[in-house]
Scaffold this active site. Sequence first.
Site, short mmCIF file in Angstrom:
data_model
loop_
_atom_site.label_atom_id
_atom_site.label_comp_id
_atom_site.label_asym_id
_atom_site.label_seq_id
_atom_site.Cartn_x
_atom_site.Cartn_y
_atom_site.Cartn_z
N GLY A 149 7.23 41.43 -37.90
CA GLY A 149 7.90 41.78 -36.65
C GLY A 149 8.41 43.19 -36.52
O GLY A 149 8.80 43.61 -35.43
N GLY A 150 8.41 43.96 -37.60
CA GLY A 150 9.02 45.29 -37.56
C GLY A 150 8.47 46.20 -36.49
O GLY A 150 9.22 46.89 -35.80
N LYS A 151 7.16 46.22 -36.33
CA LYS A 151 6.56 47.12 -35.35
C LYS A 151 6.83 46.64 -33.92
O LYS A 151 7.13 47.44 -33.03
CB LYS A 151 5.05 47.27 -35.61
CG LYS A 151 4.73 47.89 -36.97
CD LYS A 151 3.24 47.96 -37.22
CE LYS A 151 2.94 48.50 -38.62
NZ LYS A 151 3.33 47.55 -39.69
N CYS B 30 -2.77 49.22 -43.49
CA CYS B 30 -2.09 49.79 -44.66
C CYS B 30 -3.09 49.93 -45.79
O CYS B 30 -2.78 49.69 -46.95
CB CYS B 30 -0.89 48.93 -45.07
SG CYS B 30 -1.32 47.24 -45.51
N ALA C 184 3.68 39.39 -37.00
CA ALA C 184 4.57 39.09 -38.14
C ALA C 184 4.42 40.16 -39.24
O ALA C 184 3.32 40.67 -39.44
CB ALA C 184 4.24 37.71 -38.69
N ARG D 282 4.31 31.96 -39.99
CA ARG D 282 4.74 33.35 -39.79
C ARG D 282 5.21 33.56 -38.35
O ARG D 282 6.19 34.27 -38.10
CB ARG D 282 3.59 34.31 -40.12
CG ARG D 282 3.34 34.47 -41.61
CD ARG D 282 1.99 35.12 -41.90
NE ARG D 282 1.84 36.42 -41.29
CZ ARG D 282 2.15 37.58 -41.87
NH1 ARG D 282 2.66 37.57 -43.09
NH2 ARG D 282 1.97 38.72 -41.26
N ASP E 191 -2.36 45.98 -35.57
CA ASP E 191 -2.10 46.29 -36.97
C ASP E 191 -2.72 45.17 -37.78
O ASP E 191 -2.15 44.10 -37.93
CB ASP E 191 -0.58 46.38 -37.20
CG ASP E 191 -0.24 46.85 -38.60
OD1 ASP E 191 -0.60 47.98 -38.96
OD2 ASP E 191 0.40 46.07 -39.34
#
Length: 319
Positions: free
Chosen positions: A122-124, A242, A120, A147, A188
């Site tokens: 979800g972009g990657k 990040c 979540a 999520r 991630d």
Amino acid sequence: MSNARTVQQFEKRMAEVFRIRPAQVKDLFRGARPTSIRVNRLLDEDTYQETVRIVREKAPNAFPVDWCEHTFLWPENDGFDDILPMAHEGRVYLQNASSLIPPVALGARPGDRILDVASAPGGKAFHVAARVGNDCSLWLNDAAAPRARKLGELAEVYGVKYTDLTTHPAQYLDKSIPDESFDRILLDVQCSGEGRVDLRRPVTLRYWSEERIEKYKFLQTKMLSAAYRLLRPGGVMVYSTCTLSPEENEFPVSKILQRHSDLTVEPLDFSEPSFLPGVTSWRGTKFDERLTGAVRVAPTETFEGFFVAKIVKAGAEDA
């Protein structure tokens, strides 16, 4: 701790990380925002071409990313208001450009069995699916059930096919999934989020502390250990955050390299001026020398602060 003291501590730490004066840190940390437009390649051809045309019309100064197809950089725009309706339709995905790096580094191939450990929002995961045209067995996982539910809804919007959607805690994944189940793993991880700090708004540091970083580094090491067991021989795992503290980046990766002789770090085959090598020591602690092959992304107008390590597991023939 007072807000001023927290800011001072953060500036001191980041000055050490980047080997600059504390006074220069404020210029680096100006907050992450969307700077990239990824056109969804899972759209039918006519809709895809129409979407590219609209992006070029609405964002005339956006330019293609040479290492990430179907994607445009638009660093000078803060709003993305004209593009946002297409995101709601699953036609484009808007995110900071640093988030493009892990899916490209993962190098997924058609037919791969792929796990996104902390999927979540979800972009990657959606980017990985698009890169192989949905021709993969994609397992989505996120420990937070709300999520995960939203993730499933968004996957439908973006036309992403997945085989499983689970809510296992990342550090215990190996208790719920058989060993050596995946060709590619994207990890991630949850982190202190230093790459997103905006020192113009010190409130962005309200949850930041060096004590929290210490807690995260052990959690992240456990996550890496669990993911290692799920990776097939010859497989690739991308570890990313990040954040910028070596405790959360080089420390966990160095630990996993020390524990498993069949792992190595492979350099990325693309770069940007803000991509720096991983560090091999921090405050008296030595890390594995191969971490120079990892990438630390310095904050810029385009890229948020980020860290990516591409970890490769030796194949059976290499053992």
